[in-house]
Scaffold this motif. Structure first.
Motif, PDB file in Angstrom:
ATOM      1  N   THR A 280       1.136  69.663  72.697  1.00 10.23           N
ATOM      2  CA  THR A 280       1.576  70.375  71.494  1.00 10.23           C
ATOM      3  C   THR A 280       0.582  71.467  71.124  1.00 10.23           C
ATOM      4  O   THR A 280      -0.608  71.369  71.413  1.00 10.23           O
ATOM      5  N   CYS A 281       1.118  72.481  70.467  1.00  8.76           N
ATOM      6  CA  CYS A 281       0.305  73.627  70.076  1.00  8.76           C
ATOM      7  C   CYS A 281      -0.651  73.224  68.955  1.00  8.76           C
ATOM      8  O   CYS A 281      -0.218  72.689  67.938  1.00  8.76           O
ATOM      9  N   PRO A 282      -1.951  73.494  69.118  1.00  9.07           N
ATOM     10  CA  PRO A 282      -2.912  73.125  68.066  1.00  9.07           C
ATOM     11  C   PRO A 282      -2.754  73.985  66.819  1.00  9.07           C
ATOM     12  O   PRO A 282      -3.280  73.645  65.768  1.00  9.07           O
ATOM     13  N   ARG A 283      -2.008  75.090  66.916  1.00  7.26           N
ATOM     14  CA  ARG A 283      -1.877  75.999  65.782  1.00  7.26           C
ATOM     15  C   ARG A 283      -0.621  75.689  64.967  1.00  7.26           C
ATOM     16  O   ARG A 283      -0.664  75.664  63.748  1.00  7.26           O
ATOM     17  N   CYS A 284       0.523  75.454  65.668  1.00  3.25           N
ATOM     18  CA  CYS A 284       1.786  75.327  64.927  1.00  3.25           C
ATOM     19  C   CYS A 284       2.494  73.992  65.200  1.00  3.25           C
ATOM     20  O   CYS A 284       3.501  73.695  64.563  1.00  3.25           O
ATOM     21  N   GLY A 285       2.022  73.221  66.153  1.00  2.00           N
ATOM     22  CA  GLY A 285       2.621  71.918  66.416  1.00  2.00           C
ATOM     23  C   GLY A 285       3.837  71.941  67.337  1.00  2.00           C
ATOM     24  O   GLY A 285       4.387  70.896  67.674  1.00  2.00           O
TER      25      GLY A 285
ATOM     26  N   LEU B  41      -3.987  84.438  76.716  1.00  2.00           N
ATOM     27  CA  LEU B  41      -2.676  84.892  76.221  1.00  2.00           C
ATOM     28  C   LEU B  41      -2.293  84.141  74.947  1.00  2.00           C
ATOM     29  O   LEU B  41      -1.700  84.708  74.031  1.00  2.00           O
ATOM     30  N   PHE B  42      -2.663  82.873  74.882  1.00  2.00           N
ATOM     31  CA  PHE B  42      -2.406  82.098  73.660  1.00  2.00           C
ATOM     32  C   PHE B  42      -3.206  82.680  72.497  1.00  2.00           C
ATOM     33  O   PHE B  42      -2.685  82.900  71.397  1.00  2.00           O
ATOM     34  N   GLU B  43      -4.457  82.952  72.749  1.00  2.00           N
ATOM     35  CA  GLU B  43      -5.326  83.510  71.709  1.00  2.00           C
ATOM     36  C   GLU B  43      -4.770  84.836  71.175  1.00  2.00           C
ATOM     37  O   GLU B  43      -4.812  85.107  69.979  1.00  2.00           O
TER      38      GLU B  43
ATOM     39  N   PHE C  64       2.290  77.824  77.697  1.00  2.00           N
ATOM     40  CA  PHE C  64       2.262  78.677  76.503  1.00  2.00           C
ATOM     41  C   PHE C  64       3.003  78.006  75.356  1.00  2.00           C
ATOM     42  O   PHE C  64       3.778  77.065  75.554  1.00  2.00           O
ATOM     43  N   CYS C  65       2.762  78.509  74.140  1.00  2.00           N
ATOM     44  CA  CYS C  65       3.473  78.022  72.965  1.00  2.00           C
ATOM     45  C   CYS C  65       4.617  78.986  72.660  1.00  2.00           C
ATOM     46  O   CYS C  65       4.375  80.164  72.401  1.00  2.00           O
ATOM     47  N   PRO C  66       5.870  78.514  72.686  1.00  2.00           N
ATOM     48  CA  PRO C  66       7.000  79.425  72.495  1.00  2.00           C
ATOM     49  C   PRO C  66       7.047  80.029  71.084  1.00  2.00           C
ATOM     50  O   PRO C  66       7.634  81.080  70.883  1.00  2.00           O
ATOM     51  N   ARG C  67       6.419  79.385  70.131  1.00  2.00           N
ATOM     52  CA  ARG C  67       6.453  79.915  68.764  1.00  2.00           C
ATOM     53  C   ARG C  67       5.318  80.924  68.526  1.00  2.00           C
ATOM     54  O   ARG C  67       5.525  81.972  67.951  1.00  2.00           O
ATOM     55  N   CYS C  68       4.111  80.583  68.991  1.00  2.00           N
ATOM     56  CA  CYS C  68       2.975  81.500  68.795  1.00  2.00           C
ATOM     57  C   CYS C  68       2.987  82.662  69.793  1.00  2.00           C
ATOM     58  O   CYS C  68       2.316  83.661  69.591  1.00  2.00           O
ATOM     59  N   GLN C  69       3.715  82.481  70.904  1.00  2.00           N
ATOM     60  CA  GLN C  69       3.773  83.536  71.922  1.00  2.00           C
ATOM     61  C   GLN C  69       5.236  83.864  72.219  1.00  2.00           C
ATOM     62  O   GLN C  69       5.727  83.590  73.319  1.00  2.00           O
TER      63      GLN C  69
HETATM   64 ZN    ZN Z   1       2.059  77.479  68.431  1.00  2.00          ZN
END
Ligand code: ZN
Length: 277
Positions: free
Chosen positions: A237-242, A178-180, A257-262
């Motif tokens: 922390t999210c490896p994509r957006c921090g 789901l993150f991907e 999950f990452c609230p910003r990327c998802q």
């Molecule tokens: Zn993120």
């Protein structure tokens, strides 16, 4: 819980070491993990040759003439290959000796189960859900996946974990997939667009094939669960957006999950930032 990449790795190592060998010893240290639906106990396997080891949903099945030993490791079950004669671990459930090698089933939580059944008597096993499409097979096509997704009314993470539909994703890889794909775990299947469905299918194929290769490359002993390469599950922390990784309960399971990327989608609500009024 061992998931598909772990199970495939364990399976390959067990095959290399044990196929064609005869059971020379057995012992059960924790009777609660063993259920026999045939008359007798694990000693029925003595003198029998291991003909095949295969996966059935999230079970590993050891096939002997006339008997299958099907193991569901649940949350904490592990297999270990060792030399016979060593001390028993506190967590030992049972052990099978194959001459100069011993296979041990260990379980910290005693939640896993091993079923000794007559060959192919799957209905004797409660909770064995099968019938899902193998997500690493050529049958797992984009069209098939999107069509399965369209017909569901529940949340996407619940759908991904349904072993009657997909064979199979567990909690850790459901989060990774789901993150991907950038999809919030609580999104309802019916509100996922065709394009997002296609991206989710691609994410499953990518994440799972990469994980299979990673676990294989690491070549750890089979009782070691290789998970440190995961991106969101149990991360801070999210490896994509921090952004800080969050958790949410989905049907009693924790989703990471990452609230910003998802971002959460809100089906049925008007997005006033875009409505222009
Ligand atoms: Zn993120």
């Amino acid at each position: 819980m061992p998931e598909l990449p772990d199970l495939l790795y364990i399976l390959a190592r067990l095959r290399e070491r044990l196929l064609g060998r005869e059971v020379t010893a057995e012992r059960v240290r924790e009777p609660v993990v063993l259920r026999c639906t045939v008359r007798g106990n694990l000693s029925l396997l003595l003198g029998r040759t291991l003909a095949e080891v295969f996966r059935k949903s999230h079970f590993l099945v050891f096939r002997f003439e006339g008997l299958d030993l099907a193991v569901n490791p649940m949350l904490a079950g592990r297999f270990r290959l060792t030399e016979p004669g060593g001390r028993d671990e506190r967590t030992l459930g049972f052990a099978l000796g194959f001459g100069n090698v011993e296979m041990r089933y260990l379980d910290d939580k005693k939640m896993g189960k091993a079923y000794l059944i007559a060959t192919d008597d799957w209905k004797a096993i409660p909770g064995l859900q099968t019938g899902g499409v193998d997500i690493l097979s050529p049958e797992f096509t984009r069209e098939r996946f999107v069509s399965l997704l369209k017909h569901r009314r529940d949340q996407v993470r619940v759908f991904l974990l349904d072993k009657r539909v997909l064979d199979s994703l567990g909690n850790a890889y459901a989060d990774e997939v789901l993150f991907e794909a950038g999809i919030h775990p609580k999104t309802f299947c019916r509100s996922i667009s065709h394009d997002d469905g296609v991206r989710l299918h691609e994410a499953i194929v990518k994440v799972m094939s990469e994980a299979v290769a990673e676990v294989e490359d690491r070549a750890e002993p089979i009782d070691v669960k290789v998970r440190d390469f995961l991106k969101v599950r149990r991360k801070e922390t999210c490896p994509r957006c921090g952004a800080r990784i969050r958790t949410a309960g989905v049907r009693g399971m924790d989703a990471w999950f990452c609230p910003r990327c998802q971002p959460a989608s809100r089906p049925g609500l008007v997005d006033w930032t875009r409505a222009g009024k």
